[in-house]
Motif scaffolding. Structure first.
Motif, short mmCIF file in Angstrom:
data_model
loop_
_atom_site.label_atom_id
_atom_site.label_comp_id
_atom_site.label_asym_id
_atom_site.label_seq_id
_atom_site.Cartn_x
_atom_site.Cartn_y
_atom_site.Cartn_z
N LEU A 6 0.64 -1.02 -0.27
CA LEU A 6 0.16 0.16 0.12
C LEU A 6 1.09 0.94 -0.02
CD1 LEU A 6 -2.59 1.40 0.16
CD2 LEU A 6 -2.40 0.97 2.80
N LEU A 7 2.04 1.25 0.85
CA LEU A 7 3.02 2.65 0.70
C LEU A 7 3.42 2.50 -0.21
CD1 LEU A 7 4.82 2.46 4.47
CD2 LEU A 7 3.02 3.80 3.91
N TRP A 8 4.12 1.86 -1.47
CA TRP A 8 4.32 1.98 -2.60
C TRP A 8 3.27 3.00 -3.47
CZ3 TRP A 8 9.47 3.43 -4.54
CH2 TRP A 8 9.24 3.59 -5.63
N PRO A 9 1.87 2.73 -3.68
CA PRO A 9 1.46 3.90 -4.64
C PRO A 9 1.09 5.41 -4.06
CG PRO A 9 0.17 1.75 -4.58
CD PRO A 9 1.29 1.63 -3.13
N LEU A 10 1.35 5.28 -2.56
CA LEU A 10 0.75 5.84 -2.20
C LEU A 10 1.70 7.69 -2.02
CD1 LEU A 10 -0.69 5.10 2.01
CD2 LEU A 10 -1.90 5.99 0.29
N LEU A 11 3.00 6.71 -1.94
CA LEU A 11 4.82 7.68 -1.87
C LEU A 11 5.00 8.18 -3.43
CD1 LEU A 11 6.95 5.75 1.13
CD2 LEU A 11 5.13 7.21 0.81
N VAL A 12 4.44 7.21 -4.48
CA VAL A 12 4.95 7.69 -5.99
C VAL A 12 3.72 9.35 -5.90
CG1 VAL A 12 5.19 6.54 -7.95
CG2 VAL A 12 6.36 5.53 -6.36
N TYR A 13 2.56 8.58 -5.65
CA TYR A 13 1.44 9.33 -6.36
C TYR A 13 1.37 10.49 -5.72
CZ TYR A 13 0.83 5.49 -9.67
OH TYR A 13 1.20 4.29 -10.72
N GLU A 14 0.99 11.38 -5.86
CA GLU A 14 0.49 12.40 -5.40
C GLU A 14 -0.66 12.32 -4.76
OE1 GLU A 14 0.65 16.03 -7.71
OE2 GLU A 14 2.55 15.90 -7.80
N ILE A 15 -1.39 12.13 -3.55
CA ILE A 15 -2.24 11.69 -2.39
C ILE A 15 -2.75 12.52 -1.78
CG2 ILE A 15 -3.67 9.55 -1.95
CD1 ILE A 15 -2.79 8.01 -3.43
N CYS A 16 -3.23 13.14 -1.23
CA CYS A 16 -3.18 13.93 0.03
C CYS A 16 -3.56 12.97 1.70
CB CYS A 16 -4.56 14.79 0.03
SG CYS A 16 -6.16 14.19 -0.40
N SER A 17 -3.14 13.28 2.44
CA SER A 17 -3.27 13.12 3.54
C SER A 17 -4.06 12.45 4.26
CB SER A 17 -2.14 13.75 5.06
OG SER A 17 -2.76 15.01 5.14
N THR A 18 -5.53 13.52 4.00
CA THR A 18 -6.96 12.90 4.46
C THR A 18 -7.19 11.95 2.94
OG1 THR A 18 -8.09 14.47 2.69
CG2 THR A 18 -7.30 15.64 4.79
N THR A 19 -6.91 11.61 2.45
CA THR A 19 -7.56 10.68 1.25
C THR A 19 -6.20 8.94 2.38
OG1 THR A 19 -7.24 11.17 -0.02
CG2 THR A 19 -7.07 9.13 -0.95
N VAL A 20 -5.46 9.43 2.93
CA VAL A 20 -4.82 7.93 3.65
C VAL A 20 -4.93 8.05 5.14
CG1 VAL A 20 -2.41 7.84 4.54
CG2 VAL A 20 -2.74 9.02 2.10
N GLU A 21 -6.29 9.19 5.84
CA GLU A 21 -6.75 9.36 7.16
C GLU A 21 -7.58 8.32 6.62
OE1 GLU A 21 -7.00 13.11 8.10
OE2 GLU A 21 -5.55 13.14 9.12
N ALA A 22 -8.58 8.18 5.44
CA ALA A 22 -10.08 7.96 5.22
C ALA A 22 -8.90 6.48 4.90
CB ALA A 22 -10.23 8.38 3.62
N ILE A 23 -8.41 5.96 4.26
CA ILE A 23 -8.46 4.53 4.08
C ILE A 23 -7.92 4.40 5.63
CG2 ILE A 23 -6.22 2.94 3.15
CD1 ILE A 23 -5.73 4.97 0.95
N GLU A 24 -6.92 4.13 5.82
CA GLU A 24 -6.74 3.85 7.68
C GLU A 24 -7.88 3.63 8.82
OE1 GLU A 24 -2.84 4.82 10.73
OE2 GLU A 24 -3.98 6.74 10.91
N ALA A 25 -8.53 4.56 8.28
CA ALA A 25 -9.73 4.58 9.15
C ALA A 25 -10.63 3.07 9.15
CB ALA A 25 -10.55 6.24 9.21
#
Length: 168
Positions: A6-25
């Protein structure tokens, strides 16, 4: 197993932190159900490094922030002159900015250096193995900044848990 994929696409692409917070939730919801704990259990109980009982789980948001900080510091400290002159920008949304987090961590280390060594345990004075910011090299500075970002995330979790006692 899930986090590296999951981390590789999150680091390569420009994804905002709120989207990551939603995924983590979403992941937290399923993890809590799988562990059989109440849904009101805080993130501190699951991811905090300061707690007495530490589960071997990693926070996706914390790893995302550390990865973005590592990426920016690697680009800034590059030996290639064209990479240094470009001044790379990493977009992480409005809530959390990588540049501000790195600057905050560097300032924290400079303040710790001015304060000096303090005794925090029962060991003898000066037994700290902390390396000073001015004496550290490129890779060591990067690791120090990333550890400081991790500590900031831990303190954010502790603050959230302390504030929840006021509601109940």
């Amino acid at each position: 197993m899930l986090i590296p994929k999951l981390l590789w696409p999150l680091l390569v692409y420009e994804i905002c932190s709120t989207t990551v917070e939603a995924i983590e939730a979403k992941i937290n919801k399923f993890t809590k159900r799988w562990l059989g704990v109440p849904p009101g259990l805080t993130d501190m109980a699951m991811y905090c490094r300061k707690a007495k009982l530490r589960l071997p789980l990693k926070s996706i948001l914390e790893e995302y922030k550390c990865g973005k900080a590592r990426l920016l510091s690697m680009l800034e400290d590059s030996d290639v002159p064209t990479v240094k002159t470009v001044q790379p920008t990493i977009k992480t949304g409005r809530k959390w900015k990588v540049v501000e987090a790195i600057d905050e961590a560097k300032e924290c280390f400079k303040i710790k250096e001015v304060i000096g060594q303090t005794q925090t345990n029962r060991k003898w004075l000066g037994s700290s193995t902390a390396k000073w910011w001015s004496k550290a090299e490129g890779g060591e500075k990067r690791d120090m900044v990333i550890n400081e970002i991790r500590l900031n995330e831990d303190s954010r979790r502790v603050q959230k848990a302390v504030q929840q006692s006021q509601h109940g």
